[in-house]
Design a protein around this motif. Structure first.
Motif, mmCIF file in Angstrom:
data_model
loop_
_atom_site.group_PDB
_atom_site.id
_atom_site.type_symbol
_atom_site.label_atom_id
_atom_site.label_comp_id
_atom_site.label_asym_id
_atom_site.label_seq_id
_atom_site.Cartn_x
_atom_site.Cartn_y
_atom_site.Cartn_z
ATOM 1 N N ILE A 1 0.772 -1.319 -0.119
ATOM 2 C CA ILE A 1 -0.580 -0.045 -0.174
ATOM 3 C C ILE A 1 0.457 1.012 -0.457
ATOM 4 C CG2 ILE A 1 -1.451 -1.220 1.556
ATOM 5 C CD1 ILE A 1 -1.046 0.875 3.874
ATOM 6 N N ASP A 2 0.214 2.950 -0.156
ATOM 7 C CA ASP A 2 1.277 3.412 -0.340
ATOM 8 C C ASP A 2 0.686 4.476 0.895
ATOM 9 O OD1 ASP A 2 1.986 3.221 -2.898
ATOM 10 O OD2 ASP A 2 0.057 4.700 -3.777
ATOM 11 N N VAL A 3 1.944 4.970 1.230
ATOM 12 C CA VAL A 3 1.755 5.373 3.054
ATOM 13 C C VAL A 3 2.061 6.838 2.109
ATOM 14 C CG1 VAL A 3 2.537 5.260 5.334
ATOM 15 C CG2 VAL A 3 2.123 3.523 4.042
ATOM 16 N N LEU A 4 1.595 7.649 2.851
ATOM 17 C CA LEU A 4 1.997 9.519 2.712
ATOM 18 C C LEU A 4 1.994 10.491 3.652
ATOM 19 C CD1 LEU A 4 -0.533 9.706 -0.850
ATOM 20 C CD2 LEU A 4 1.698 9.133 -0.406
ATOM 21 N N GLN A 5 2.198 11.340 3.531
ATOM 22 C CA GLN A 5 2.342 12.080 4.907
ATOM 23 C C GLN A 5 1.580 13.143 4.465
ATOM 24 O OE1 GLN A 5 6.636 13.246 6.547
ATOM 25 N NE2 GLN A 5 6.105 12.935 8.673
ATOM 26 N N ALA A 6 0.759 13.781 5.726
ATOM 27 C CA ALA A 6 0.215 15.182 5.399
ATOM 28 C C ALA A 6 1.620 16.394 5.995
ATOM 29 C CB ALA A 6 -1.551 14.891 6.063
ATOM 30 N N LYS A 7 1.094 17.267 5.368
ATOM 31 C CA LYS A 7 1.751 18.271 5.564
ATOM 32 C C LYS A 7 1.424 19.320 7.050
ATOM 33 C CE LYS A 7 3.744 19.308 1.038
ATOM 34 N NZ LYS A 7 3.656 20.561 0.131
ATOM 35 N N MET A 8 1.747 19.605 7.792
ATOM 36 C CA MET A 8 1.888 20.952 8.747
ATOM 37 C C MET A 8 0.211 21.590 8.576
ATOM 38 S SD MET A 8 3.915 22.696 11.369
ATOM 39 C CE MET A 8 5.120 21.439 12.280
ATOM 40 N N TYR A 9 -0.248 22.237 8.887
ATOM 41 C CA TYR A 9 -1.501 22.828 9.046
ATOM 42 C C TYR A 9 -0.627 24.304 9.247
ATOM 43 C CZ TYR A 9 -6.179 24.601 7.836
ATOM 44 O OH TYR A 9 -6.625 25.361 7.349
#
Length: 315
Positions: free
Chosen positions: A145-153
């Motif tokens: 699977i793909d694991v993606l990191q969200a950016k700081m908001y």
């Protein structure tokens, strides 16, 4: 939004999902959810969040009493407004706490057709929370699977890192107007009207004494607040609320939440009330008698009415 509470739920399209407790469903959460939805749509998947019915620390520490922005019901209602396809609700257990991050990701793939996992920029999970994003990405490749990191908001000019802990701190300090900006809606308490001392009625400011119906909800700092009030989920009023121990009338020191509704007459006893906090007017202070208290309450009312008339914060 469909709520999934049972494992072994196969979703034909597979899901792109984020995981977290999502307390407050604040603007940072909503930014993450927007990314999840757009990614899911572009890949022909369904969008989801994976959250917990109970606070994990309650399971790990029996004496822990969380201070929460949302009840579970509020959280689900807020999530349902975001456009997600699914909300997967897990009951956090001791057994789950012992899973490594690899085992937990594998559990999500096997039970909920996970194909893409979004990780909050500072989010950690798995036993002892000892691993980080690089580990999760590696496990994703192994498991397919793909694991993606969200950016700081960090919205606006103030560059505040929007997080549940920041919002909790603001509410505890009484800074409900700043909290509302980060939440994208007012912080709210709910409960039923109980019998009070009826001092307010004698001085022209009748109040409804509110018993909050969830002990985990944060009570804002003592003081007087401009609020919007919803009675029985349908009648809307402007008003003001005092939180404190009523020093002018010599109370027993117990913290009381007393609401005065503008342009209302009638009996609110045993009615369901929601208090939406718009702004803090002042701290609680002891007055020299009921005359001074009455004069101050009139000033508070005028101040509150002006704030509420010009507030851009909606129900």
């Amino acid at each position: 939004m469909q709520i999934i509470e049972q494992p072994h739920t196969i979703i034909e399209t597979g899901i792109a999902a984020g995981i977290g407790f999502f307390d407050g469903v604040h603007s940072g959460h909503r930014s993450l959810i927007s990314n999840i939805i757009s990614t899911a749509q572009s890949r022909g998947m369904s969008s989801a969040v994976i959250t917990f019915r109970n606070h994990p620390r309650e399971v790990l520490h029996s004496d822990y009493c969380p201070q929460l922005i949302n009840t579970f019901e509020e959280k689900i209602n807020n999530l349902s407004e975001t456009g997600l396809d699914y909300c997967i609700v897990l009951d956090f257990t001791v057994e789950m706490s012992q899973m490594s991050a690899f085992e937990f990701i594998e559990f999500l793939i096997d039970n909920y057709s996970l194909k893409c996992l979004f990780i909050g920029y500072d989010h950690r999970f798995g036993h002892n929370r000892s691993e980080g994003f690089d580990d999760y990405a590696k496990y994703g490749k192994i498991l397919g699977i793909d694991v993606l990191q969200a950016k700081m908001y960090m919205p606006g000019e103030k560059h505040i890192n929007v997080s549940s802990s920041v919002i909790r701190k603001l509410i505890n300090e009484g800074n409900v107007s700043e909290a509302a900006l980060l939440l994208n809606h007012p912080y709210a308490l709910q409960g039923y009207v109980i019998s009070g001392y009826q001092i307010g009625r004698k001085i022209g400011f009748p109040t409804a004494n509110i018993a909050i119906n969830n002990l985990h909800k944060i009570i804002p700092a003592n003081g007087v607040y401009a609020v919007r009030i919803i009675v029985n989920r349908k009648y809307h009023y402007n008003g003001m609320v005092n939180i404190g121990n009523r020093p002018t009338v010599h109370s027993d020191g117990e913290i009381c939440i007393e609401a005065h509704l503008f342009d209302f007459s009638g009996n609110l006893y045993e009615q369901y009330i929601e208090i939406q906090f718009i702004a803090r007017l002042r701290s609680e202070k002891k007055m020299n008698g009921l005359k001074e208290l009455t004069d101050q309450l009139q000033k508070d009312k005028e101040h509150a009415m002006n704030i509420l008339l010009n507030s851009s914060i909606s129900y």
